[in-house]
Design an enzyme around this catalytic site. Structure first.
Site, PDB file in Angstrom:
ATOM      1  N   LYS A  44       0.834  -1.206   0.000  1.00 32.45           N
ATOM      2  CA  LYS A  44       0.000   0.000   0.000  1.00 32.45           C
ATOM      3  C   LYS A  44       0.870   1.259   0.000  1.00 32.45           C
ATOM      4  CE  LYS A  44      -0.752  -0.470   5.003  1.00 32.45           C
ATOM      5  NZ  LYS A  44       0.647  -0.276   5.421  1.00 32.45           N
ATOM      6  N   CYS A 128      -3.596   8.956  -7.381  1.00 27.00           N
ATOM      7  CA  CYS A 128      -4.641   8.683  -6.404  1.00 27.00           C
ATOM      8  C   CYS A 128      -5.610   9.853  -6.342  1.00 27.00           C
ATOM      9  CB  CYS A 128      -4.058   8.436  -5.027  1.00 27.00           C
ATOM     10  SG  CYS A 128      -5.365   8.169  -3.815  1.00 27.00           S
ATOM     11  N   GLY A 241      -6.950  -3.460 -13.213  1.00 26.82           N
ATOM     12  CA  GLY A 241      -8.272  -2.855 -13.314  1.00 26.82           C
ATOM     13  C   GLY A 241      -9.306  -3.949 -13.514  1.00 26.82           C
ATOM     14  N   GLY A 242      -9.833  -4.460 -12.417  1.00 28.37           N
ATOM     15  CA  GLY A 242     -10.930  -5.411 -12.510  1.00 28.37           C
ATOM     16  C   GLY A 242     -10.540  -6.838 -12.795  1.00 28.37           C
TER      17      GLY A 242
END
Ligand SMILES: Cc1cc2nc3c(=O)[nH]c(=O)nc-3n(C[C@H](O)[C@H](O)[C@H](O)COP(=O)(O)OP(=O)(O)OC[C@H]3O[C@@H](n4cnc5c(N)ncnc54)[C@H](O)[C@@H]3O)c2cc1C
Ligand SMILES: Cc1cc2nc3c(=O)[nH]c(=O)nc-3n(C[C@H](O)[C@H](O)[C@H](O)COP(=O)(O)OP(=O)(O)OC[C@H]3O[C@@H](n4cnc5c(N)ncnc54)[C@H](O)[C@@H]3O)c2cc1C
Ligand SMILES: Cc1cc2nc3c(=O)[nH]c(=O)nc-3n(C[C@H](O)[C@H](O)[C@H](O)COP(=O)(O)O)c2cc1C
Ligand SMILES: Cc1cc2nc3c(=O)[nH]c(=O)nc-3n(C[C@H](O)[C@H](O)[C@H](O)COP(=O)(O)O)c2cc1C
Ligand code: FES
Ligand code: FES
Lengths: 300, 259, 300, 259
Positions: A44, A128, A241-242
């Site tokens: 993170k 972000c 992405g997904g």
């Protein structure tokens, strides 16, 4: 079968990475995942000092996706170095640190501090959407994107990945700018900016009104952008992405990604990376693909 | 699937899924491994069949039947996901992950007086807790209108009921009743935030130790996303830090919680 | 209860509109829908001359959405005037014509031709991502957006709605430009650009590679943009993007939309508009909302 | 729901859903209103339960049981949606809309010789057609490997089978067999595009009237999206216009179709 890939001179045992912010520093996933089997753990966002993050609610579900407004809560680079690196180094996996910052100076500070740390990649998050202080401006303006890339590259001792925002008119323009700024790789996409209203309470659900949309809902946008970027710069691409299945991962690689990152899927099922790895192997077997690199960017 | 030495979601048979009252249902799940591990005050993630709804629905464990290998969950229809759960029939399967959270902290041999306080859909986890606590138990539970779980709680202590509309028990909020009766004891509470706020004030005024079980919107339920935070008192500039309800909680010491 | 709304001086009996390209000119929906109950039918894109559209495949499903590459196939404005207007005028509903063009001249030509036609609104589509000839450039460049709006406004005899593209860094910039250009209302969002690969055949599924992503997957992006635009211009907004239920429609109105358009939902269920109308009424009843206009932009 | 005077999706009970061979299944639906209306060569939209999969799956009507109010569908698992259908059990419900498309055109009293040609998953709609046609019927059906529906078709005419791998019947493609046997008659064909292309050429060479049933990816199935187009010969600059397979087709005169 060969699953190994190379990103900016670093060998990964397979293309599977974790998308920053969806895997913590791995600790929460230890009961579910054999971390040794992940190509690279992307942790993170880490800043030079601790960040509080945004007030709750930070999460809301949407059709086929979710919106988050975590706001890069993190305990700062010192805690990261003291606690997370030793934890991750127990495993046979690469480490990429996602860099959070509000100004060029802050980005440079955390990258400098990590110069002597035992990590494999830096990932510069200029995209972000959840921080107010202008961090997002770096991701949507080619000139700013180039400048921050240059500045961080100057102090970086590890290969530098720059993470791109999809909330732009032309993502190839930003990609070319960070390539010119000295990036060693790019990762995309970060979240789309989205919002949801509680119609009973007549207010936004997230404390920040808008947040970052992720999950399978955004995959078509991500595939399009990975393809566009792959056809406009020479750097290796980490696609995300997904991604929910091995077939999704293969789709990203065919669009031009060398590595792929699993994000929201980790939250929906902590075993997601392991499933996706298995499914990729099955696909390769069924199709007689000997070397995973053979399919990278195969779609023209 | 994860390798056998790793944990993963479990597809559990729904043994029973019945309507209790108003919008409230009880679901009994066959899930020996989770039942074995579970503690009072923990929760599980339930996953919807509707594939547009991807996030887990965290539901507290109401009762643990360790021998039978079953969990009892009591849930209210609040939105589309819980409405979907209510439509499931016995014999169907549902994906479950857990148990999660720290649960209530207590010494099973302690004989101190306890004050168990619940509000609406915060009541379910208190049943297992009441079952396990040893001291003299006073139980205060508040509802908007129709009370539930009262009989089950009555097995373990004296139960006071409050309702907002006075349709059953005392008319008013639980904290009103606490004040009125001057109830004392080690507090364990779960319910909506305004109630917990009141309980915290009451505990502090009366110098009672108190554990509060909080709720927040969750992305994962197991600490992966840092989505479910609550303000915890700390010596920082702002006087607090954010902690995860799913992993650091859902139960916190009332003194720590900043509402 | 009052469901009536007013857009640029035209009264609609309710806020429900159809999103261009998903309702044809209404004919295909006659067996399923009482067209009299629709506030305004927005017909598919119409150009000054017939357009072929793109080769098949034009449609592909994605998680919670779909991508289309129809490419504005239409028989041209003369056929539209001769056949579709008389058909629609049988019903007690308003008519908006979506204008397709590749150049300012083409847009002006079709708007001029419609000046004497019996329609209620023109909707200038400067945002369709499926045409190659530069049509999309109007939607992503504020200066171009203003110019084409001005030119069409000059010849338009009906109120002019301008339809905005979401594929931009800052949609409020484009919204302000079309407001300055003289638009009477804006509609948003058009589709996001997305793509899907057939990993077995190793090729894009759509003949055009990329197409327009629509459906519930994109709703969070649409809600965010409607809110942003509502807070940056004074024109009425027609909101759309993934509306599947009456509650979705209410969410758009609370975000700032006066009218709402049902798009992909019409394809997934031809009765969608009727269902959505019923659900909106139920919501109003349950919440004691007397006048639908009271909730427009209520979320701050 | 649409008002009663308007059409809408129907939730139909699945009477039977059985495996035929390899990846091929047969589903029998209870849907009297659709069965009443349906014609040979039309299709219905089936909708998935998985809410991530929003688009309809168009499936041809294989047999129409008008008295029983039932439709027989035969489908192959091609992707996730058809795999989902295969998992449904009898007694479950599925949403259905239709019937759609023009169907095959024929005079039910005509006694001319007919040549019915099917390929793979294009075979199902030919069963109802074969049942209804009156003339002498020659049926040629090609498969990759395992043939199906042969017995049912055999009730209505002489059946020739071809397989790509020669595992059953004639080894090769249907057009090879047409050529070899020099078969003649009014052609009705359904199957993959390469086969239809071959059939068109054969029909043209032998001067046979031919109707071809096409397939294309669909967005709606009823003409709403203009997504499902095919090239139809026309006097335009490019020599064709696009027509909708779902509404103007799926059956077209072979002369009109531009492959
Ligand atoms: C630790 C914990 C324990 C809980 N225990 C119970 C229980 O025992 N019985 C019970 O009835 N309810 C309980 N809840 C609340 C329950 O999780 C929500 O009511 C439920 O998730 C709502 O889902 P929905 O799809 O019906 O609502 P929707 O509003 O449609 O849900 C949309 C999203 O929001 C989330 N969400 C909405 N409301 C809440 C909420 N109040 N808290 C957390 N997430 C929310 C959902 O999880 C979902 O992701 C608990 C919540 C937490 C955090
Ligand atoms: C008029 C018509 C009649 C048909 N009749 C039959 C039949 O009787 N039996 C049968 O087995 N199949 C038939 N098909 C093909 C069938 O519709 C597809 O195999 C099915 O939609 C694939 O869905 P999937 O989810 O399994 O595949 P996926 O690839 O997962 O589907 C994704 C999307 O692509 C579409 N799609 C994929 N392949 C096709 C295709 N070949 N044609 C149309 N859409 C496609 C799907 O509808 C869906 O929207 C017919 C198609 C058409 C157009
Ligand atoms: C809860 C959450 C937190 C995230 N935090 C970060 C972060 O700290 N840094 C970053 O670069 N991206 C962050 N992201 C974005 C993801 O890394 C990823 O780019 C995005 O979610 C798209 O992938 P997905 O659809 O697979 O989730 C976060 C995403 C989520 C859902
Ligand atoms: C099949 C299809 C065709 C479309 N054609 C047009 C068009 O001709 N003109 C236009 O302005 N928008 C067109 N759109 C965009 C829709 O009007 C709408 O803006 C978009 O789909 C988002 O709404 P939805 O998610 O409800 O579909 C089309 C969309 C679809 C799905
Ligand atoms: S819900 Fe993800 S950290 Fe708590
Ligand atoms: S599928 Fe929509 S027009 Fe044919």
């Amino acid at each position: 079968m060969n699953l190994g890939i190379n990103i900016a001179g670093i060998e990964l045992k397979n293309p599977i990475m974790t998308a920053s912010g969806t895997f913590g520093s791995g600790r929460e996933y230890e009961p579910y995942v054999d971390i040794n089997k992940i190509g690279c753990v992307v942790v993170k966002g880490v800043a030079n000092v601790p960040w509080m993050g945004n007030p709750a609610p930070r999460i809301v579900e949407t059709y086929g996706g979710m919106i988050n407004a975590v706001g890069l809560q993190n305990p700062g680079v010192e805690v990261f170095i003291a606690e997370d690196i030793p934890f991750l180094r127990q495993f046979d996996t690469k480490i990429a640190v996602n860099l959070a910052g509000r100004t060029i100076e802050e980005y440079v500070a955390v990258a400098s501090r990590l110069a002597t740390a035992d990590v494999d990649f830096l990932e510069l998050n200029i995209s972000c959407p959840n921080i107010k202080e202008g961090g997002v401006a770096f991701g949507i303006d080619p000139n700013m994107a180039m400048k921050v890339t240059e500045a961080v590259k100057k102090v970086a001792k590890q290969p530098l990945i720059v993470k791109l925002s999809p909330n732009v008119t032309d993502i190839t323009e930003i990609a070319r700018a960070v390539e010119a700024g000295g990036a060693d790789a790019v990762s995309l996409i970060n979240t789309l900016i989205g919002s949801r209203i509680d119609i009973h309470k007549r207010q936004f659900i997230l404390s920040t009104k808008h947040g970052g949309l992720s999950g399978p809902a955004i995959k078509p946008v991500a595939i399009r952008m990975v393809y566009q970027v792959a056809n406009s710069i020479r750097l290796p691409i980490i696609g995300m992405g997904g991604i929910m299945t091995g077939e999704d991962a293969i789709e990203f690689m065919m669009a031009g990604a060398t590595g792929i990152a699993v994000g929201t899927a980790n939250l929906l099922d902590p075993c997601a990376t392991m499933k996706i790895l298995d499914e990729m192997l099955i696909f390769m077997q069924n199709k007689g693909i000997e070397n995973i690199n053979d399919i990278v960017g195969i779609v023209k | 699937m994860c390798q056998t030495s790793y944990k993963s979601k479990i597809s559990c048979e729904i043994i029973k899924n019945v309507h209790l009252i108003d919008q409230v249902y009880e679901m009994i799940l066959d899930c020996p491994s989770i039942a074995m591990e579970a503690k009072a005050g923990q929760f599980v993630n339930l996953y919807c069949h509707h594939m547009g709804r991807l996030l887990p629905r965290p539901i507290s464990i109401c009762e643990i039947d360790r021998e039978g290998g079953r969990l009892h969950l009591v849930y209210a229809i609040l939105g589309d996901g819980t409405a979907e759960f209510a439509s499931y029939v016995a014999g169907a399967y549902i994906e479950v992950l857990g148990p999660f959270g720290n649960g209530f902290e207590f010494d099973p041999d302690n004989q101190d007086d306890v004050l168990i306080i619940g509000g609406g859909v915060g009541t379910p986890p208190l049943v297992q807790l009441a079952k396990e606590l040893k001291g003299k138990k006073t139980i205060v539970v508040g509802f908007r209108s129709s009370p539930y779980l009262i009989e089950r709680l009555g097995k373990y202590g004296e139960v006071y009921v409050t309702t907002d509309d006075g349709s059953a028990g005392f008319k008013g909020h639980v904290v009103d009743l606490l004040e009125k009766k001057g109830l004392q004891g080690h507090i364990y509470a779960c319910g909506p935030t305004p109630m917990l706020k009141g309980v915290k004030a009451y505990a502090s005024k009366n110098n009672l130790p108190a554990q509060l079980s909080l709720e927040e919107r969750m992305g994962c339920g197991f600490g992966g996303c840092v989505g479910c935070v609550t303000k915890i008192v700390a010596e920082t500039e702002l006087g607090f830090i954010y902690k995860k309800v799913c992993k650091d909680g859902p139960v916190f010491d009332a003194k720590e919680v900043l509402f």
